[in-house]
Enzyme design. Structure first.
Site, PDB file in Angstrom:
ATOM      1  N   LEU A  62      -1.759   8.833   5.707  1.00  0.00           N
ATOM      2  CA  LEU A  62      -1.019   7.694   6.223  1.00  0.00           C
ATOM      3  C   LEU A  62       0.412   7.809   5.742  1.00  0.00           C
ATOM      4  CD1 LEU A  62      -3.351   4.590   5.595  1.00  0.00           C
ATOM      5  CD2 LEU A  62      -2.969   5.793   7.751  1.00  0.00           C
ATOM      6  N   ASP A  63       1.348   7.343   6.559  1.00  0.00           N
ATOM      7  CA  ASP A  63       2.746   7.314   6.139  1.00  0.00           C
ATOM      8  C   ASP A  63       2.904   6.467   4.888  1.00  0.00           C
ATOM      9  OD1 ASP A  63       3.246   8.708   8.460  1.00  0.00           O
ATOM     10  OD2 ASP A  63       4.059   6.979   9.544  1.00  0.00           O
ATOM     11  N   ARG A  64       3.963   6.735   4.150  1.00  0.00           N
ATOM     12  CA  ARG A  64       4.258   5.956   2.939  1.00  0.00           C
ATOM     13  C   ARG A  64       4.235   4.454   3.219  1.00  0.00           C
ATOM     14  NH1 ARG A  64       8.623   6.090  -1.140  1.00  0.00           N
ATOM     15  NH2 ARG A  64       9.551   7.931  -0.207  1.00  0.00           N
TER      16      ARG A  64
END
Length: 255
Positions: A62-64
């Site tokens: 998942l993106d930050r």
């Protein structure tokens, strides 16, 4: 351990907080809020062994700034099985997003190929006819105050797919400082949440379905807009570890 949403012999599903990178990298030296920070998910994996000799590993990413359901494999064979599910598009993921404006229709698809905008920054994507195919399905769950609550289902799993697809379609995700209109620092936070994941992990059982609660910044926006988000199913209990059988063994040979 309150962020552990599901645990069995093969995998964990955790509720990743927004702002926490899943692995170290040069972009992690400064958070989007402007505060220096070096914490990454890898620093917490030791506490997620639950009796196994090795730490779990990411089955996907998942993106930050994206919160919600993140799947970890607990040993090598588990990672192999999970990898096949994600690679074969058998992992069904649903994201919730608040977007600026919104589509006119109630349901639809976005099919736009994606490619890196800059070869030196492979995370920064753009729509490119010569890029990799990318397909997102969406449906409207609510509208209020010039914002729309969308359920987004990525059929493919390209980098930043949902963010680029929404932006290119004229309704960027609220709080997106890369593809939307949010300031780099001090904005409302990215309103993109991995709400649910369904995995047909065990041939002899129903698919595993896990849901994650909204992060605080999105819950505040939902309340302000009058959106009534249901509580995650099964949020009142943690599923027990499955017993040893041919589908999910916790034997040393699987580690």
């Amino acid at each position: 351990m309150r962020r552990v949403l599901y645990r069995d012999a093969l995998m964990l599903v955790i509720d990743k907080p927004a702002g926490l990178p899943v692995h170290p990298g040069p972009r992690n030296s400064l958070s989007r809020s402007g505060r220096a920070g070096t914490q990454t998910l890898t620093q917490f994996l030791l506490a997620l062994r639950f009796g196994l000799p090795r730490v779990p590993e990411l089955a996907h990413r998942l993106d930050r700034d994206t919160s919600g359901c993140l799947v970890l494999g607990r040993h090598r064979k588990a990672l192999e099985r999970l990898g096949k599910l994600f690679k074969g598009n058998q992992a069904h993921k649903t994201y919730w997003a608040i977007v600026e404006g919104g589509p006119e229709a109630e349901t639809g698809e976005i099919e736009l190929p994606l490619a890196p905008r800059d070869p030196d920054r492979g995370w920064w994507m753009k729509v490119d006819p010569a890029g990799q195919p990318a397909l997102t399905r969406w449906r409207v769950l609510g509208r209020a105050g010039g914002r729309t609550w969308l359920a987004l289902e990525p059929v493919t799993g390209r980098t930043h797919q949902l963010r680029v697809h929404c932006s290119a379609s004229g309704f960027p995700i609220l709080g997106d400082a890369v593809y939307g209109h949010a300031p780099r620092f001090g904005g409302p936070g990215l309103h993109l949440h991995a709400r649910a994941i369904t995995l047909p992990l065990y041939p002899k059982r129903e698919p595993v379905h896990v849901e994650a609660p909204l992060p605080a910044h999105m819950a505040e926006t939902f309340a302000a807009l009058g959106f009534d988000a249901p509580a995650p199913s099964g949020s009142d209990k943690l599923p027990p570890v499955v017993g040893a059988d041919d589908d999910g063994q916790e034997l040393a040979g699987n580690r």
